[in-house]
Design a protein around this motif. Structure first.
Motif, PDB file in Angstrom:
ATOM      1  N   SER A  94       0.806  -1.185   0.028  1.00 48.74           N
ATOM      2  CA  SER A  94      -0.050  -0.096  -0.042  1.00 48.74           C
ATOM      3  C   SER A  94       0.761   1.308  -0.038  1.00 48.74           C
ATOM      4  O   SER A  94       0.442   2.368  -0.678  1.00 48.74           O
ATOM      5  CB  SER A  94      -0.994  -0.046   0.983  1.00 48.74           C
ATOM      6  OG  SER A  94      -0.242  -0.080   2.344  1.00 48.74           O
ATOM      7  N   ARG A  95       2.051   1.150   0.626  1.00 49.21           N
ATOM      8  CA  ARG A  95       2.954   2.400   0.809  1.00 49.21           C
ATOM      9  C   ARG A  95       3.596   2.650  -0.662  1.00 49.21           C
ATOM     10  O   ARG A  95       3.453   3.818  -1.317  1.00 49.21           O
ATOM     11  CB  ARG A  95       4.090   2.070   1.613  1.00 49.21           C
ATOM     12  CG  ARG A  95       5.200   3.302   1.532  1.00 49.21           C
ATOM     13  CD  ARG A  95       6.280   3.041   2.931  1.00 49.21           C
ATOM     14  NE  ARG A  95       7.036   1.724   2.247  1.00 49.21           N
ATOM     15  CZ  ARG A  95       8.018   1.585   1.579  1.00 49.21           C
ATOM     16  NH1 ARG A  95       8.105   2.630   0.680  1.00 49.21           N
ATOM     17  NH2 ARG A  95       8.446   0.455   1.156  1.00 49.21           N
ATOM     18  N   LEU A  96       3.849   1.490  -1.463  1.00 49.10           N
ATOM     19  CA  LEU A  96       4.422   1.912  -2.763  1.00 49.10           C
ATOM     20  C   LEU A  96       3.341   2.008  -3.632  1.00 49.10           C
ATOM     21  O   LEU A  96       3.617   3.209  -4.587  1.00 49.10           O
ATOM     22  CB  LEU A  96       4.933   0.340  -3.258  1.00 49.10           C
ATOM     23  CG  LEU A  96       6.276  -0.343  -2.504  1.00 49.10           C
ATOM     24  CD1 LEU A  96       6.601  -1.631  -3.105  1.00 49.10           C
ATOM     25  CD2 LEU A  96       7.149   0.892  -2.966  1.00 49.10           C
ATOM     26  N   LEU A  97       1.863   1.700  -3.657  1.00 49.24           N
ATOM     27  CA  LEU A  97       1.194   2.208  -4.461  1.00 49.24           C
ATOM     28  C   LEU A  97       0.663   3.776  -4.232  1.00 49.24           C
ATOM     29  O   LEU A  97       0.465   4.396  -5.236  1.00 49.24           O
ATOM     30  CB  LEU A  97      -0.244   1.296  -4.178  1.00 49.24           C
ATOM     31  CG  LEU A  97      -0.066  -0.089  -4.782  1.00 49.24           C
ATOM     32  CD1 LEU A  97      -1.440  -0.891  -4.389  1.00 49.24           C
ATOM     33  CD2 LEU A  97      -0.017  -0.080  -6.354  1.00 49.24           C
ATOM     34  N   ALA A  98       0.908   4.101  -2.852  1.00 49.98           N
ATOM     35  CA  ALA A  98       0.686   5.629  -2.371  1.00 49.98           C
ATOM     36  C   ALA A  98       1.794   6.431  -3.252  1.00 49.98           C
ATOM     37  O   ALA A  98       1.383   7.419  -3.634  1.00 49.98           O
ATOM     38  CB  ALA A  98       0.597   5.843  -1.070  1.00 49.98           C
ATOM     39  N   ARG A 100       3.548   6.034  -5.808  1.00 44.99           N
ATOM     40  CA  ARG A 100       3.196   5.681  -7.283  1.00 44.99           C
ATOM     41  C   ARG A 100       2.112   6.793  -7.717  1.00 44.99           C
ATOM     42  O   ARG A 100       2.319   7.415  -8.738  1.00 44.99           O
ATOM     43  CB  ARG A 100       2.678   4.530  -7.503  1.00 44.99           C
ATOM     44  CG  ARG A 100       2.919   4.180  -9.328  1.00 44.99           C
ATOM     45  CD  ARG A 100       2.602   2.743  -9.646  1.00 44.99           C
ATOM     46  NE  ARG A 100       3.563   1.972  -8.967  1.00 44.99           N
ATOM     47  CZ  ARG A 100       3.351   0.449  -9.051  1.00 44.99           C
ATOM     48  NH1 ARG A 100       2.163  -0.053  -9.438  1.00 44.99           N
ATOM     49  NH2 ARG A 100       4.290  -0.232  -8.530  1.00 44.99           N
ATOM     50  N   VAL A 101       1.075   6.792  -6.798  1.00 42.46           N
ATOM     51  CA  VAL A 101      -0.155   7.595  -6.986  1.00 42.46           C
ATOM     52  C   VAL A 101       0.589   9.153  -7.043  1.00 42.46           C
ATOM     53  O   VAL A 101       0.236  10.199  -7.825  1.00 42.46           O
ATOM     54  CB  VAL A 101      -1.165   7.357  -6.236  1.00 42.46           C
ATOM     55  CG1 VAL A 101      -2.470   8.499  -6.391  1.00 42.46           C
ATOM     56  CG2 VAL A 101      -1.721   6.087  -6.709  1.00 42.46           C
ATOM     57  N   VAL A 102       1.235   9.251  -6.077  1.00 41.20           N
ATOM     58  CA  VAL A 102       1.630  10.806  -5.900  1.00 41.20           C
ATOM     59  C   VAL A 102       2.815  11.119  -6.917  1.00 41.20           C
ATOM     60  O   VAL A 102       2.752  12.376  -7.375  1.00 41.20           O
ATOM     61  CB  VAL A 102       2.603  10.946  -4.496  1.00 41.20           C
ATOM     62  CG1 VAL A 102       3.290  12.133  -4.403  1.00 41.20           C
ATOM     63  CG2 VAL A 102       1.482  10.777  -3.141  1.00 41.20           C
ATOM     64  N   ILE A 103       3.382  10.277  -7.422  1.00 39.79           N
ATOM     65  CA  ILE A 103       4.456  10.770  -8.358  1.00 39.79           C
ATOM     66  C   ILE A 103       3.945  11.069  -9.689  1.00 39.79           C
ATOM     67  O   ILE A 103       4.032  12.065 -10.617  1.00 39.79           O
ATOM     68  CB  ILE A 103       5.440   9.433  -8.747  1.00 39.79           C
ATOM     69  CG1 ILE A 103       6.370   9.325  -7.453  1.00 39.79           C
ATOM     70  CG2 ILE A 103       6.496   9.573  -9.867  1.00 39.79           C
ATOM     71  CD1 ILE A 103       7.100   8.234  -7.362  1.00 39.79           C
ATOM     72  N   VAL A 104       2.549  10.297 -10.056  1.00 37.80           N
ATOM     73  CA  VAL A 104       2.002  10.362 -11.214  1.00 37.80           C
ATOM     74  C   VAL A 104       1.160  11.617 -11.347  1.00 37.80           C
ATOM     75  O   VAL A 104       1.083  12.768 -11.225  1.00 37.80           O
ATOM     76  CB  VAL A 104       1.007   9.222 -11.733  1.00 37.80           C
ATOM     77  CG1 VAL A 104       0.421   9.448 -12.832  1.00 37.80           C
ATOM     78  CG2 VAL A 104       1.875   7.985 -11.864  1.00 37.80           C
TER      79      VAL A 104
END
Length: 104
Positions: A94-98, A100-104
């Motif tokens: 979930s941390r990695l997905l979060a 990834r969303v912030v970077i995009v």
């Protein structure tokens, strides 16, 4: 899927090894980038009832996840260790997905 089981000062039976492989396989199903799982079973030094120790080290690129649990029996200690590792993997995912969303 590479699972290494070591038992210190005793010989683990085939049913215990099958139980460990079944439980640890769930971790490999949950996360794709696990290289290897090292499981070490040993008796604790204390005279308490909860002196069966299970140590699991998941080798993951970047860093390893390590959990050490003690319980009355080896099966319970393995189950508790796997539950903690599942939670760790869930939090990391979930941390990695979060991120990834912030970077995009």
């Amino acid at each position: 899927m590479n699972i290494i089981i070591k038992s210190v000062d005793f010989k683990a039976g085939k049913d215990l090894e099958a139980f460990i492989k079944e439980k640890v396989k769930k971790l490999f199903d949950q996360c794709d980038n696990i290289i290897r799982a090292n499981v070490i079973l040993r008796k604790g030094a204390s005279k308490k009832h909860e002196n069966r120790l299970c140590e699991i080290r998941l080798e993951v690129p970047g860093y390893d996840h390590y959990v050490k649990k003690s319980s009355i029996g080896y099966r319970r200690a393995v189950s508790q260790s796997v539950d903690v590792l599942q939670e760790i993997l869930r939090r990391n995912k979930s941390r990695l997905l979060a991120e990834r969303v912030v970077i995009v």
